[in-house]
Design an enzyme around this catalytic site. Structure first.
Site, PDB file in Angstrom:
ATOM      1  N   HIS A 157      26.449 -24.526  13.319  1.00  0.00           N
ATOM      2  CA  HIS A 157      26.813 -23.665  14.467  1.00  0.00           C
ATOM      3  C   HIS A 157      28.001 -22.766  14.131  1.00  0.00           C
ATOM      4  CE1 HIS A 157      24.422 -26.589  16.875  1.00  0.00           C
ATOM      5  NE2 HIS A 157      25.021 -27.460  16.090  1.00  0.00           N
ATOM      6  N   SER A 278      37.888   2.712   3.908  1.00  0.00           N
ATOM      7  CA  SER A 278      37.627   3.448   5.142  1.00  0.00           C
ATOM      8  C   SER A 278      38.358   4.768   5.064  1.00  0.00           C
ATOM      9  CB  SER A 278      38.123   2.635   6.331  1.00  0.00           C
ATOM     10  OG  SER A 278      38.349   3.487   7.434  1.00  0.00           O
ATOM     11  N   LYS A 284      41.506  -1.102   4.868  1.00  0.00           N
ATOM     12  CA  LYS A 284      40.186  -1.730   4.831  1.00  0.00           C
ATOM     13  C   LYS A 284      39.520  -1.751   3.471  1.00  0.00           C
ATOM     14  CE  LYS A 284      37.608  -2.116   8.243  1.00  0.00           C
ATOM     15  NZ  LYS A 284      36.674  -1.943   9.338  1.00  0.00           N
ATOM     16  N   ASN A 286      35.641  -2.603   2.774  1.00  0.00           N
ATOM     17  CA  ASN A 286      34.411  -2.973   3.472  1.00  0.00           C
ATOM     18  C   ASN A 286      33.334  -3.487   2.514  1.00  0.00           C
ATOM     19  OD1 ASN A 286      35.466  -2.155   5.964  1.00  0.00           O
ATOM     20  ND2 ASN A 286      34.851  -0.028   5.589  1.00  0.00           N
ATOM     21  N   GLU A 291      26.486  -5.675   3.411  1.00  0.00           N
ATOM     22  CA  GLU A 291      25.919  -5.255   4.698  1.00  0.00           C
ATOM     23  C   GLU A 291      24.550  -4.602   4.499  1.00  0.00           C
ATOM     24  OE1 GLU A 291      29.151  -3.426   7.394  1.00  0.00           O
ATOM     25  OE2 GLU A 291      29.966  -3.435   5.379  1.00  0.00           O
ATOM     26  N   TYR A 318     -14.451  -1.001   2.847  1.00  0.00           N
ATOM     27  CA  TYR A 318     -13.270  -0.142   2.798  1.00  0.00           C
ATOM     28  C   TYR A 318     -13.169   0.734   4.040  1.00  0.00           C
ATOM     29  CZ  TYR A 318     -10.065   3.556   1.366  1.00  0.00           C
ATOM     30  OH  TYR A 318      -9.025   4.437   1.331  1.00  0.00           O
ATOM     31  N   LYS A 326       0.052   1.575   0.900  1.00  0.00           N
ATOM     32  CA  LYS A 326       0.894   1.818  -0.269  1.00  0.00           C
ATOM     33  C   LYS A 326       2.364   2.050   0.045  1.00  0.00           C
ATOM     34  CE  LYS A 326      -3.102   3.477  -2.430  1.00  0.00           C
ATOM     35  NZ  LYS A 326      -3.714   3.267  -1.097  1.00  0.00           N
TER      36      LYS A 326
HETATM   37  N1  ARG Z   1      -6.598   7.286  -1.611  1.00  0.00           N
HETATM   38  C1  ARG Z   1      -7.466   6.264  -1.188  1.00  0.00           C
HETATM   39  C2  ARG Z   1      -6.695   5.012  -0.809  1.00  0.00           C
HETATM   40  O1  ARG Z   1      -5.580   4.934  -1.166  1.00  0.00           O
HETATM   41  C3  ARG Z   1      -8.426   5.925  -2.299  1.00  0.00           C
HETATM   42  C4  ARG Z   1      -9.721   5.399  -1.869  1.00  0.00           C
HETATM   43  C5  ARG Z   1     -10.442   6.422  -1.117  1.00  0.00           C
HETATM   44  N2  ARG Z   1     -11.811   6.116  -0.964  1.00  0.00           N
HETATM   45  C6  ARG Z   1     -12.631   6.874  -0.254  1.00  0.00           C
HETATM   46  N3  ARG Z   1     -13.840   6.542  -0.198  1.00  0.00           N
HETATM   47  N4  ARG Z   1     -12.212   7.938   0.391  1.00  0.00           N
HETATM   48  O2  ARG Z   1      -7.173   4.116  -0.140  1.00  0.00           O
END
Ligand code: ARG
Length: 459
Positions: A157, A278, A284, A286, A291, A318, A326
């Site tokens: 605590h 600071s 200071k 920091n 952080e 897909y 990504k």
């Molecule tokens: N740029 C697409 C991705 O990152 C690649 C795959 C795309 N496939 C498609 N059939 N359009 O997912």
């Protein structure tokens, strides 16, 4: 102009906003090395199976190598109208070697291609992170070794609970990071499966050799269901989960660094290398790096949530939604790598103030449990009764303005007649930590042994 790569049935060019929403090259160009490695493996396999000629394969290989060096040298012009890294590479390949380039995409789709690329990328980052995390463990274990006997208050605590040692505290994080590494290693196993050859979703009528591409790319084995191969992103989710947990661990440590460097704690010092001043308050220093490690955990946790929400309810196989995997993956892994490096830097840099730690351990009645344990062990009191007696003694000491050892024997005996002089032997913080020799306990000899064990293990 309609898209050169898929424009066959299209009469009109995409609207500007279509291109804007569709393009991924700005971020997936990071996959160029993996994309080219995947293409080389695929090309080699196509030749080995007689699907394309050896001469064409040699041409394609030479072209891919040129593309690779152009990108690596920063001489490549990426085009947003070519959508992604796959088509940017293939289009340039066609400029370099001509129509033969078109043979590379036989028995393949961008769907298995992108899954392959991302798996290769994530695998590489996991390996790098493992080295980094090992380095952080080593730095912590070294501090643990150097300060196995530096007594500090242990908290629950955030209230003084029992004395522990600074080394013991450091080793707690070594354990957490050990589990983080195991989680990444577990994820890596499932990352390291080969989707290439699943083609768009159904496999292919060409006599491909998926064992061969697996070997070429260092994958453990081909994935056994083409629909799964192109639509699975649990490998990325799992990696994000491991990353998020690790980021949470780092943030807890970072928070302690922030607390410990404050004037109120003064437990450790961070040098100029990891602090900032600071612009208005000259006194200071920091702990910005700490952080930021604390704060950046949010991005990593966010990536996990983003991926899960993006995948939730997606039908097989897909879907373009999956292109959204990504940026969070890149950002989370970059962020984690940066925060591990910053944390390692701080651990190497920090200097515990052993006197301040020791002084803090002396306040807050940290040895009250030792007193209760003594009443149980020596006087045979039930623990609950011992707890009550100790509470009364703490109240007495508090009123007198001393610690427990500051009560004289008469004052103690007024609360519990059986108490003898021997009690004072357990009231020092040194005696307290020394006594905690149970497996995993904070006794300096335990901590020194654990630190040595870890350092040996970490090499
Ligand atoms: N740029 C697409 C991705 O990152 C690649 C795959 C795309 N496939 C498609 N059939 N359009 O997912």
């Amino acid at each position: 102009m309609t898209n050169r790569m898929w424009g066959g049935r299209f009469a009109e060019t995409p609207s500007e906003i279509m291109e804007e929403v569709n393009t991924s090259i700005d971020f997936d160009k990071r996959l160029f090395a993996e994309d080219i490695a995947g293409s080389k493996a695929h090309c080699k396999m196509l030749a080995a199976t007689g699907i394309i000629s050896a001469d064409d394969a040699a041409e394609i290989r030479r072209g891919l190598e040129q593309v690779q060096s152009e990108i690596a040298a920063g001489e490549f012009t990426f085009s947003r109208s070519l959508e992604d890294i796959h088509m940017n590479v293939e289009s340039r390949l066609a400029e370099i070697i001509g129509p033969t380039a078109g043979r590379l995409h036989t028995a393949r789709s961008r769907n298995d291609q992108v899954a392959t690329d991302l798996r290769l990328y994530v695998r590489g980052v996991i390996d790098h992170l493992d080295e980094q995390l090992k380095g952080l463990q080593r730095a912590l274990a070294r501090q643990a070794k150097a300060h196995a006997d530096a007594i500090m208050p242990g908290f629950t605590h955030l209230q003084t609970a029992q004395p522990v040692t600074f080394g013991h505290h450091c080793l707690a994080y070594v354990e957490m990071l050990g589990r983080d590494r195991e989680r990444f290693a577990g994820a890596r196993k499932r990352v390291n499966e080969n989707p290439l050859g699943a083609a768009a979703l159904a496999g292919t009528s060409f006599p491909i050799d998926r064992e061969m591409t697996s070997r070429e790319l260092g994958f453990a084995s081909p994935m056994r269901n083409s629909l799964d191969a192109v639509s699975a992103r649990d490998f990325a989710i799992e990696t994000m989960a491991a990353a998020a947990i690790c980021a949470v661990h780092l943030s807890r440590f970072a928070e302690e660094l922030v607390l410990w460097t404050s004037a109120q704690f003064r437990f450790i010092k961070l040098s100029d290398r990891f602090t900032t001043g600071s612009s208005i308050m000259p006194q200071k220093r920091n702990p910005d790096a700490a952080e930021l490690v604390r704060g950046k955990a949010g991005r990593v946790i966010g990536a996990l949530v983003t991926l899960m929400v993006m995948m939730k309810g997606l039908p097989l196989a897909y879907g373009k939604d999956m292109q959204e995997d990504k940026e969070p993956v890149f950002d989370a892994l970059d962020t984690l790598s940066l925060t591990v490096a910053a944390t390692t830097g701080m651990v190497e840099d920090l200097q515990p103030d052993r006197d301040a730690l020791r002084a803090a351990a002396d306040s807050g009645f940290a040895t009250a449990t030792d007193l209760a344990d003594w009443l149980v062990r020596v006087l045979g009191l039930p623990f609950r009764a011992a707890h009550h007696v100790t509470g009364a003694l703490v109240a007495k000491a508090e009123a007198k303005g001393v610690d427990l050892a500051g009560l004289d024997l008469g004052e103690m005996q007024a609360v519990e007649a059986g108490i003898t002089e021997d009690v004072y032997s357990v009231l020092t913080v040194e005696a307290s930590v020394r006594s905690r020799r149970s497996l995993g306990g904070t006794a300096p000899e335990n901590v020194a042994a654990e630190a040595a064990r870890w350092l040996k293990l970490l090499g």
